[in-house]
Design a protein around this motif. Structure first.
Motif, mmCIF file in Angstrom:
data_model
loop_
_atom_site.group_PDB
_atom_site.id
_atom_site.type_symbol
_atom_site.label_atom_id
_atom_site.label_comp_id
_atom_site.label_asym_id
_atom_site.label_seq_id
_atom_site.Cartn_x
_atom_site.Cartn_y
_atom_site.Cartn_z
ATOM 1 N N VAL A 153 -11.206 1.326 7.121
ATOM 2 C CA VAL A 153 -10.678 -0.038 6.996
ATOM 3 C C VAL A 153 -9.852 -0.165 5.718
ATOM 4 C CG1 VAL A 153 -11.286 -2.472 6.786
ATOM 5 C CG2 VAL A 153 -12.594 -0.999 8.322
ATOM 6 N N THR A 154 -10.328 0.444 4.643
ATOM 7 C CA THR A 154 -9.591 0.431 3.374
ATOM 8 C C THR A 154 -8.213 1.062 3.556
ATOM 9 O OG1 THR A 154 -11.712 0.740 2.239
ATOM 10 C CG2 THR A 154 -9.718 0.999 0.933
ATOM 11 N N TYR A 155 -8.183 2.240 4.152
ATOM 12 C CA TYR A 155 -6.903 2.917 4.365
ATOM 13 C C TYR A 155 -5.974 2.085 5.250
ATOM 14 C CZ TYR A 155 -7.846 7.437 2.167
ATOM 15 O OH TYR A 155 -8.072 8.438 1.252
ATOM 16 N N ASN A 156 -6.523 1.488 6.300
ATOM 17 C CA ASN A 156 -5.685 0.684 7.194
ATOM 18 C C ASN A 156 -5.067 -0.505 6.468
ATOM 19 O OD1 ASN A 156 -6.213 2.403 9.304
ATOM 20 N ND2 ASN A 156 -7.766 1.102 10.251
ATOM 21 N N LEU A 157 -5.837 -1.135 5.599
ATOM 22 C CA LEU A 157 -5.318 -2.275 4.839
ATOM 23 C C LEU A 157 -4.224 -1.835 3.869
ATOM 24 C CD1 LEU A 157 -8.627 -4.191 4.083
ATOM 25 C CD2 LEU A 157 -6.697 -5.067 5.408
ATOM 26 N N ILE A 158 -4.443 -0.714 3.207
ATOM 27 C CA ILE A 158 -3.444 -0.223 2.246
ATOM 28 C C ILE A 158 -2.159 0.177 2.971
ATOM 29 C CG2 ILE A 158 -2.917 1.581 0.571
ATOM 30 C CD1 ILE A 158 -4.821 -0.545 -0.451
ATOM 31 N N ILE A 159 -2.284 0.879 4.081
ATOM 32 C CA ILE A 159 -1.101 1.281 4.844
ATOM 33 C C ILE A 159 -0.362 0.055 5.367
ATOM 34 C CG2 ILE A 159 -0.315 2.472 6.923
ATOM 35 C CD1 ILE A 159 -2.638 4.462 6.483
ATOM 36 N N SER A 160 -1.103 -0.936 5.856
ATOM 37 C CA SER A 160 -0.481 -2.173 6.343
ATOM 38 C C SER A 160 0.277 -2.885 5.229
ATOM 39 C CB SER A 160 -1.546 -3.118 6.915
ATOM 40 O OG SER A 160 -2.154 -2.580 8.052
ATOM 41 N N THR A 161 -0.320 -2.910 4.047
ATOM 42 C CA THR A 161 0.313 -3.576 2.909
ATOM 43 C C THR A 161 1.651 -2.929 2.572
ATOM 44 O OG1 THR A 161 -1.795 -4.291 1.965
ATOM 45 C CG2 THR A 161 0.070 -4.097 0.454
ATOM 46 N N TYR A 162 1.666 -1.608 2.469
ATOM 47 C CA TYR A 162 2.916 -0.922 2.136
ATOM 48 C C TYR A 162 3.949 -1.058 3.261
ATOM 49 C CZ TYR A 162 0.840 1.147 -2.033
ATOM 50 O OH TYR A 162 0.266 1.326 -3.262
ATOM 51 N N MET A 163 3.506 -1.060 4.498
ATOM 52 C CA MET A 163 4.435 -1.265 5.609
ATOM 53 C C MET A 163 5.058 -2.656 5.530
ATOM 54 S SD MET A 163 4.871 1.315 7.640
ATOM 55 C CE MET A 163 4.146 2.858 8.200
ATOM 56 N N ASP A 164 4.237 -3.671 5.270
ATOM 57 C CA ASP A 164 4.742 -5.041 5.183
ATOM 58 C C ASP A 164 5.715 -5.205 4.023
ATOM 59 O OD1 ASP A 164 3.147 -5.585 7.314
ATOM 60 O OD2 ASP A 164 1.760 -6.919 6.269
#
Length: 492
Positions: free
Chosen positions: A30-41
């Motif tokens: 979940v941590t990785y998914n949030l970080i990846i989503s943040t950088y994508m956004d």
């Protein structure tokens, strides 16, 4: 972290993640998914992919389907469809089942490129992996798009009927929205309205969710495309009835369309209602209103929107600032332009063109002294900002008024100021050293430093005993030996 992400507070999310990492708290998927989503956004695609690589190479767990959805959507949105297709193949090779949502992102990428063959190729591939039938309705909007691109309107509408009328196909709010969007964009707005009404009737949260904010955004766009702006505004205001609430992007979308169609007054009413709904405008909101006010010759109102934007702790970029200054100067509001220049100099990295523009405006109204004040401030605070090109520009303008010497004198004066300041600083530093030495001397008896007069006086009272002071090797230690009868040794 999830709360920060939902509120688009990306800086706070990354700070929290940094704290968690420093606290040696192990990350999970979940941590990785949030970080990846943040950088994508944030459009930092390369950084997001570095996080994905780190997950693959170093994490004690594997990515999940959500990870691949985030990555593929981000790549498609950034126009990197080929790379997204590679990630899809990598996902399948790792044993994941074909995911209709992943395929819908990829199909939308082909749709943006107008590639109907790509759309149908992916659709056929997905059907082949799902035993010939796709039950998730999320892909059918893109299939309709493929038919419309091929000029096959009849087949597109048959696909729509199959998706909406077939009990075997599961239609989520996102799936409905993709169908609505294609209907609105391909001359089928009346059909879209009927579909939307059906969605509203079926919507029964939390058991069945057929409408979301995206549904209202699509229909608002549809009404605006039909030039039915009052209906668009009314629909926008009614979304709370279905527990849907507009965000800043939704407001910006409608405000922009109203402004583009000469309805600035209605756009401003909508803007004024944002605070009542607890929604904060962003830079885009203010820039749209500012630009439209300029087009309507409402320069004071445009300037007021810019000022409110800055006072709201938002950060307009140099391009927006330049448009403001340009428009104000065009109508002779040089003083107002200069006040905004003074406001933004500490906040923006001005380039030569920005400096030249405001200086030229001041020169044109014979305010040469104000230009010299700007130059003086630049030389005192950041001399590197005053490039050779900018200096030559100022000299040329001053030369027209036979005031070129003013720049030479100003630069010489500032050099003297700097030299005097440096000398004063050196003098104060020397005075501080002397004061420190005096303070140390006052704390230690003069005998400790082997003063000859004191030593002789000491001999009279100690029967020939002397004082020997030995300074330590830089560690502040002083050893004192008294040569008397007692032969005592003192260390201070």
């Amino acid at each position: 972290m999830t709360a920060c992400y939902r509120q688009s507070k990306y800086a706070e999310l990354l700070n929290l993640h940094r704290f968690i990492t420093q606290a040696a708290i192990a990350a999970n998927i979940v941590t990785y998914n949030l970080i990846i989503s943040t950088y994508m956004d944030c459009q930092k695609i390369d950084t997001a992919m570095e996080q994905y690589k780190q997950l693959i190479d170093s994490a004690p767990f594997d990515p999940n389907t959500t990870t691949y959805r985030i990555i593929i959507k981000g790549l498609v949105d950034d126009g990197k469809l080929d790379r997204a297709l590679e990630i899809k193949d990598e996902m399948i090779s790792k044993g994941f089942e074909a995911d209709p949502i992943v395929y819908s992102y990829l199909m939308s990428g082909y749709a943006k490129n107008g590639d109907h063959d790509g759309i149908f190729g992916l659709y056929d591939e997905l059907k082949g992996k799902l035993d010939g039938f796709v039950s998730n309705g999320v892909v059918y909007g893109s299939v309709m798009k493929g038919y419309f691109l091929k000029g096959m309107e009849k087949e597109a509408m048959e696909c729509c009927e199959d998706a909406l009328g077939g009990s075997k196909i599961r239609m989520s709010a996102v799936a409905y929205n993709s169908v609505l969007d294609e209907l609105c964009k391909n001359g089928k707005f009346d059909v879209a309205r009927k579909v939307f009404d059906e969605m509203l009737e079926k919507h029964d949260p939390p058991k069945l969710l057929t409408v979301n904010l995206g549904s209202y955004n699509v229909m608002v766009d549809g009404y605006c495309a039909e030039k039915r702006f009052d209906d668009a505004i009314n629909l926008f205001g009614s979304m709370g009835e279905k527990r849907c609430y507009p965000d800043t992007l939704s407001y910006n979308n409608l405000i922009e369309q109203l402004c583009e169609n000469g309805l600035l007054g209605k756009a401003e009413e909508l803007y004024n209602s944002m605070s009542e709904k607890g929604v904060s405008p962003d830079e885009y909101t203010f820039v749209v209103l500012m630009d439209t006010c300029f087009k309507e010759n409402r320069h004071d109102d445009a300037a007021a929107y810019f000022k409110t934007m800055v006072e709201s702790k938002l950060r307009p970029n140099l391009g927006v600032y330049n448009r403001l200054i340009d428009e104000l100067v065009k109508v002779g509001k040089v003083d107002e332009a200069k006040s905004f220049f003074d406001m933004m100099v500490p906040k923006l990295r001005m380039d030569d063109d920005s400096y030249k523009f405001i200086m030229k405006a001041l020169f044109d109204v014979k305010k040469h002294d104000e230009v010299l004040e700007i130059i003086g401030k630049m030389l005192r605070e950041d001399p590197l900002d005053l490039s050779d090109e900018l200096q030559e520009f100022v000299r040329e303008e001053l030369r027209k008024e036979e005031r070129e010497d003013d720049l030479v004198n100003l630069m010489a004066e500032i050099e003297r100021e700097k030299a005097e300041a440096a000398a004063k600083e050196a003098e104060e530093a020397e005075r501080a050293k002397a004061s420190a030495r005096a303070a140390v001397s006052s704390l230690l008896p003069s005998k400790l430093f082997g003063d000859k007069g004191d030593a002789e006086d000491g001999d009279e009272f100690s029967g020939g005993g002397g004082v020997v002071a030995e300074m330590g090797d830089g560690d502040g230690e002083v050893k004192v030996q008294e040569n008397g009868a007692a032969g005592e040794q003192v260390t201070a």
